[in-house]
Scaffold this motif. Structure first.
Motif, PDB file in Angstrom:
ATOM      1  N   THR A  34       0.943  -1.200  -0.035  1.00  0.00           N
ATOM      2  CA  THR A  34       0.034  -0.288   0.108  1.00  0.00           C
ATOM      3  C   THR A  34       1.082   1.223  -0.195  1.00  0.00           C
ATOM      4  N   GLY A  35       0.145   2.277   0.062  1.00  0.00           N
ATOM      5  CA  GLY A  35       0.883   3.657  -0.199  1.00  0.00           C
ATOM      6  C   GLY A  35       0.331   4.529  -0.862  1.00  0.00           C
ATOM      7  N   PRO A  36       0.886   5.920  -1.040  1.00  0.00           N
ATOM      8  CA  PRO A  36       0.099   6.839  -1.731  1.00  0.00           C
ATOM      9  C   PRO A  36       0.144   6.769  -3.175  1.00  0.00           C
ATOM     10  N   ILE A 204       3.566  -3.562   3.529  1.00  0.00           N
ATOM     11  CA  ILE A 204       4.673  -3.088   3.028  1.00  0.00           C
ATOM     12  C   ILE A 204       4.045  -1.614   2.483  1.00  0.00           C
ATOM     13  N   VAL A 205       4.595  -0.611   2.889  1.00  0.00           N
ATOM     14  CA  VAL A 205       4.078   0.718   2.447  1.00  0.00           C
ATOM     15  C   VAL A 205       5.213   1.132   1.656  1.00  0.00           C
ATOM     16  N   ILE A 206       4.966   1.622   0.417  1.00  0.00           N
ATOM     17  CA  ILE A 206       5.731   2.212  -0.553  1.00  0.00           C
ATOM     18  C   ILE A 206       5.400   3.593  -0.793  1.00  0.00           C
ATOM     19  N   ALA A 207       6.306   4.512  -0.774  1.00  0.00           N
ATOM     20  CA  ALA A 207       6.036   5.902  -1.216  1.00  0.00           C
ATOM     21  C   ALA A 207       7.254   6.388  -1.675  1.00  0.00           C
ATOM     22  N   ASP A 208       7.250   7.253  -2.751  1.00  0.00           N
ATOM     23  CA  ASP A 208       8.552   7.858  -3.577  1.00  0.00           C
ATOM     24  C   ASP A 208       9.501   6.765  -3.841  1.00  0.00           C
ATOM     25  N   THR A 223      -0.292   2.275  12.679  1.00  0.00           N
ATOM     26  CA  THR A 223       0.373   3.398  12.603  1.00  0.00           C
ATOM     27  C   THR A 223      -0.267   4.069  11.257  1.00  0.00           C
ATOM     28  N   LEU A 224      -0.470   3.345  10.114  1.00  0.00           N
ATOM     29  CA  LEU A 224      -1.193   3.728   8.910  1.00  0.00           C
ATOM     30  C   LEU A 224      -2.605   4.250   9.340  1.00  0.00           C
ATOM     31  N   LEU A 225      -3.458   3.861   9.978  1.00  0.00           N
ATOM     32  CA  LEU A 225      -4.776   4.341  10.507  1.00  0.00           C
ATOM     33  C   LEU A 225      -4.764   5.604  11.116  1.00  0.00           C
TER      34      LEU A 225
END
Length: 242
Positions: A34-36, A204-208, A223-225
């Motif tokens: 997940t991620g932006p 797994i959080v993917i950003a940039d 943490t995400l919430l």
């Protein structure tokens, strides 16, 4: 096991999309990425599936370096991919597509079972042609069914919730849970949906183009919430008084 080592990918003009990503996906687990938007999630999925070639780094699958293999060769190794926007196959029926994915003929019960997992009635769809007469949501669900028919070692689903109704989405979540319980393969799901995040083994959080955070659902999801709630409030609090 899927393992990525210092994976990087850039556009032909030199713009970096994926930057030095490392992570491992254990066998038989449900991994949610997940991620932006624009962070590199779909690009990462395409790199794993073999639809794009990394500019640096390695991809390992069951101890084998598959970095140089194309999408067909990776499919033979047991990696399946469901596109965010499904490809239409004029001249093929739904039955044809499912049997091609399964690698042989399928009985009516098997066909019905696959379609019911994505919220479709076999009697209405099995002999329909995969053309423009199908809506985007119908095509999406049929493509997910073809991935299920593959019974792959690693199945990648790129935003499977896109374009499908709430009931079908609920059925799909149940299907992911069933597949994980069977432990026959690893599932990698690209999604923003909290309900899918809530059934993950690992997030797994993917950003940039980088891994911002990764770990068990119990550690990452709260943490995400919390961050999501803070982003909706100008003062970073759910309730604030002036």
């Amino acid at each position: 096991m899927l393992k990525l080592e210092h994976l990087a990918w850039e556009l032909p003009g030199g713009e970096e999309i994926i930057r030095d990503i490392d992570f491992s996906a254990p066998d038989g687990k449900l991994i949610v990425v997940t991620g932006p938007n624009g962070g590199g999630k779909t690009s990462l999925a395409k790199l794993v599936a073999g639809l794009e070639t990394p500019s640096a780094g390695k991809i390992w699958f069951d101890g084998e370096d598959i970095t140089g293999l194309d999408v067909t060769e990776r499919a033979k190794k047991g990696i399946a991919y469901a596109f965010q926007q499904p490809v239409r196959f004029k001249g093929l029926t739904v039955r044809d597509l499912l049997e091609l994915a399964a690698g042989g003929s399928l009985g009516e019960d098997a066909l019905c079972g696959l379609l019911s997992k994505v919220g479709l009635c076999a009697n209405e769809y099995i002999d329909r042609e995969m053309n423009a007469s199908l809506s985007g949501g119908e095509s999406k669900r049929i493509e997910i069914a073809t991935v299920l028919a593959r019974r792959a070692r690693l199945s990648i689903f790129d935003e499977p919730e896109a374009g499908i109704d709430l009931w079908s989405f609920s059925r799909l979540v149940e299907t992911f849970q069933d597949l994980r319980a069977q432990g026959t393969g690893t599932l990698m799901v690209i999604s923003h949906q909290e309900r899918i995040l809530s059934i993950a083994d690992e997030i797994i959080v993917i950003a940039d183009g980088r891994v911002r955070s990764a770990g068990p659902r119990e550690e990452v999801l709260p943490t995400l919430l919390s961050n999501e709630r803070a982003a909706r409030c100008p003062l970073g609090k759910e309730d604030s008084a002036v």
